[in-house]
Design an enzyme around this catalytic site. Structure first.
Site, PDB file in Angstrom:
ATOM      1  N   ASN A 288       0.694  38.890  27.150  1.00 49.81           N
ATOM      2  CA  ASN A 288       1.808  38.586  28.340  1.00 49.81           C
ATOM      3  C   ASN A 288       1.269  40.347  29.079  1.00 49.81           C
ATOM      4  OD1 ASN A 288       3.129  38.685  30.575  1.00 49.81           O
ATOM      5  ND2 ASN A 288       5.087  39.214  28.779  1.00 49.81           N
TER       6      ASN A 288
ATOM      7  N   LYS B 270       2.328  41.894  31.695  1.00 56.12           N
ATOM      8  CA  LYS B 270       3.772  42.273  32.714  1.00 56.12           C
ATOM      9  C   LYS B 270       3.336  42.976  33.655  1.00 56.12           C
ATOM     10  CE  LYS B 270       5.291  42.747  27.707  1.00 56.12           C
ATOM     11  NZ  LYS B 270       6.807  43.382  27.377  1.00 56.12           N
TER      12      LYS B 270
ATOM     13  N   HIS C 286      11.946  35.072  29.546  1.00 53.53           N
ATOM     14  CA  HIS C 286      11.913  36.514  29.125  1.00 53.53           C
ATOM     15  C   HIS C 286      12.934  38.064  28.968  1.00 53.53           C
ATOM     16  CE1 HIS C 286       9.209  40.461  27.719  1.00 53.53           C
ATOM     17  NE2 HIS C 286       8.025  39.337  27.239  1.00 53.53           N
TER      18      HIS C 286
ATOM     19  N   GLU D 257      12.937  40.497  29.569  1.00 48.86           N
ATOM     20  CA  GLU D 257      12.912  41.485  30.818  1.00 48.86           C
ATOM     21  C   GLU D 257      13.431  40.970  31.108  1.00 48.86           C
ATOM     22  OE1 GLU D 257       8.533  42.784  29.713  1.00 48.86           O
ATOM     23  OE2 GLU D 257       9.395  43.514  28.515  1.00 48.86           O
TER      24      GLU D 257
ATOM     25  N   GLU E 156      11.421  35.744  20.392  1.00 47.62           N
ATOM     26  CA  GLU E 156      11.228  36.912  20.149  1.00 47.62           C
ATOM     27  C   GLU E 156      12.283  38.044  20.658  1.00 47.62           C
ATOM     28  OE1 GLU E 156       7.396  37.955  23.457  1.00 47.62           O
ATOM     29  OE2 GLU E 156       9.010  37.044  24.445  1.00 47.62           O
TER      30      GLU E 156
ATOM     31  N   GLY F 168       8.084  45.566  22.690  1.00 47.36           N
ATOM     32  CA  GLY F 168       7.177  46.841  23.071  1.00 47.36           C
ATOM     33  C   GLY F 168       8.035  48.008  22.345  1.00 47.36           C
TER      34      GLY F 168
ATOM     35  N   SER G 150       5.987  43.328  19.270  1.00 47.20           N
ATOM     36  CA  SER G 150       5.268  43.857  18.856  1.00 47.20           C
ATOM     37  C   SER G 150       3.498  43.430  17.669  1.00 47.20           C
ATOM     38  CB  SER G 150       5.661  45.070  17.914  1.00 47.20           C
ATOM     39  OG  SER G 150       6.634  45.924  18.745  1.00 47.20           O
TER      40      SER G 150
HETATM   41  C1  PEP Z   1       5.873  40.247  25.297  1.00 45.49           C
HETATM   42  O1  PEP Z   1       6.116  40.596  25.982  1.00 45.49           O
HETATM   43  O2  PEP Z   1       6.505  39.262  24.813  1.00 45.49           O
HETATM   44  C2  PEP Z   1       5.682  40.882  23.830  1.00 45.49           C
HETATM   45  C3  PEP Z   1       6.440  40.784  22.653  1.00 45.49           C
HETATM   46  O3  PEP Z   1       5.562  42.914  24.150  1.00 45.49           O
HETATM   47  P1  PEP Z   1       5.156  43.312  23.227  1.00 45.49           P
HETATM   48  O4  PEP Z   1       3.726  43.048  22.428  1.00 45.49           O
HETATM   49  O5  PEP Z   1       4.437  44.899  23.990  1.00 45.49           O
HETATM   50  O6  PEP Z   1       6.357  43.729  22.261  1.00 45.49           O
END
Ligand code: PEP
Length: 250
Positions: free
Chosen positions: A9, A11, A94, A96, A166, A172, A212
């Protein structure tokens, strides 16, 4: 047998040229598509161009969409538009989108229904905030998001849904849920799918982990029978790290 699934992803990162260069490097690295399903979720503007470098097995996901067919919705993109640009998947819910852009479970549900009706596969993201984990209501939060997100999704439609667990505190931040924590939540999600649908659907649905994920922790996470894949943010932006993640099976 559930086939592992790993999606990057991006973003709001990478312009069209940067995105194409990244995809070319990864596609040329000979990831075994018999062993895993993998692909990319680029920003909208790059989808059409990136499709040219992918084969039919690759996943090309949008990061969002709107639930109406067309009309006066400035700034929005429809499911049909995504399909015409080459998408076969869409990420919905998501964290965000939920927490920065105020998307509610009701909006996410409308998007899920529209995407499935149009023939897209859906990655439905769910996850608790740190405060919810600290208050020990992480499971309640996640299962509620699933029930509301899947309202009206029937037995045949659920086959086109992948759940991404998640935990918001792990996205992040560099903090990853431990394999045991992720596994525990994935089991609860699977049991919940069995209640909402049936044992067979629960056995077959893929549940990815996100938060992460990096080359250093992918093997450990994927060693769990409950973890069917990963949604990768930061570590999917560099060819070297994403290739290492995709080749976790070696
Ligand atoms: C994501 O964007 O779904 C995500 C898990 O980001 P990251 O791997 O940077 O934590």
């Amino acid at each position: 047998m559930r086939k592992p699934l790993i999606v990057g992803n991006w973003k709001m990162n990478k312009d069209i040229k940067e995105g194409v260069d990244l995809v070319k490097a990864i596609v040329n690295s000979k990831i075994d598509q018999e062993k895993i399903d993998y692909g990319f979720a680029p920003p909208f503007v790059s989808i059409y161009e990136i499709k040219k470098y992918l084969n039919e097995k690759h996943i090309l996901a949008a990061q969002n969409m709107f639930y109406e067919d067309s009309g006066a919705y400035t700034g929005e993109v429809s499911a049909d538009m995504l399909i015409s640009a080459g998408c076969n998947f869409v990420i919905l819910g998501h964290s965000e989108r939920r927490h920065i852009f105020g998307e509610t479970d009701d909006m996410i549900n409308k998007k899920v229904i529209q995407a499935l009706n149009k023939g897209l596969n859906v990655i439905l993201c769910v996850g608790e905030l740190l405060s919810e984990r600290e208050a020990q209501c992480e499971e309640e939060t996640v299962l509620r998001q699933i029930s509301l997100g899947l309202k009206g999704v029937d037995n045949s439609m659920i086959e086109k849904v992948v759940i991404a667990y998640e935990p918001v505190w792990a996205i992040g931040t560099g903090k990853t849920a431990s394999k045991d924590d992720a596994e525990k939540m994935h089991k609860s999600i699977r049991n919940h799918i069995a209640k909402l649908y049936d044992e067979d659907k629960a056995k077959n649905i893929r549940i990815m982990y996100g938060g992460s994920v990096k080359p250093e922790n992918i093997k450990e996470l994927m060693s769990s029978e409950e973890i069917d894949g990963a949604l990768v943010g930061g570590a999917s932006l560099k060819a070297e790290s994403f290739i290492q993640i995709l080749k976790y099976y070696e």
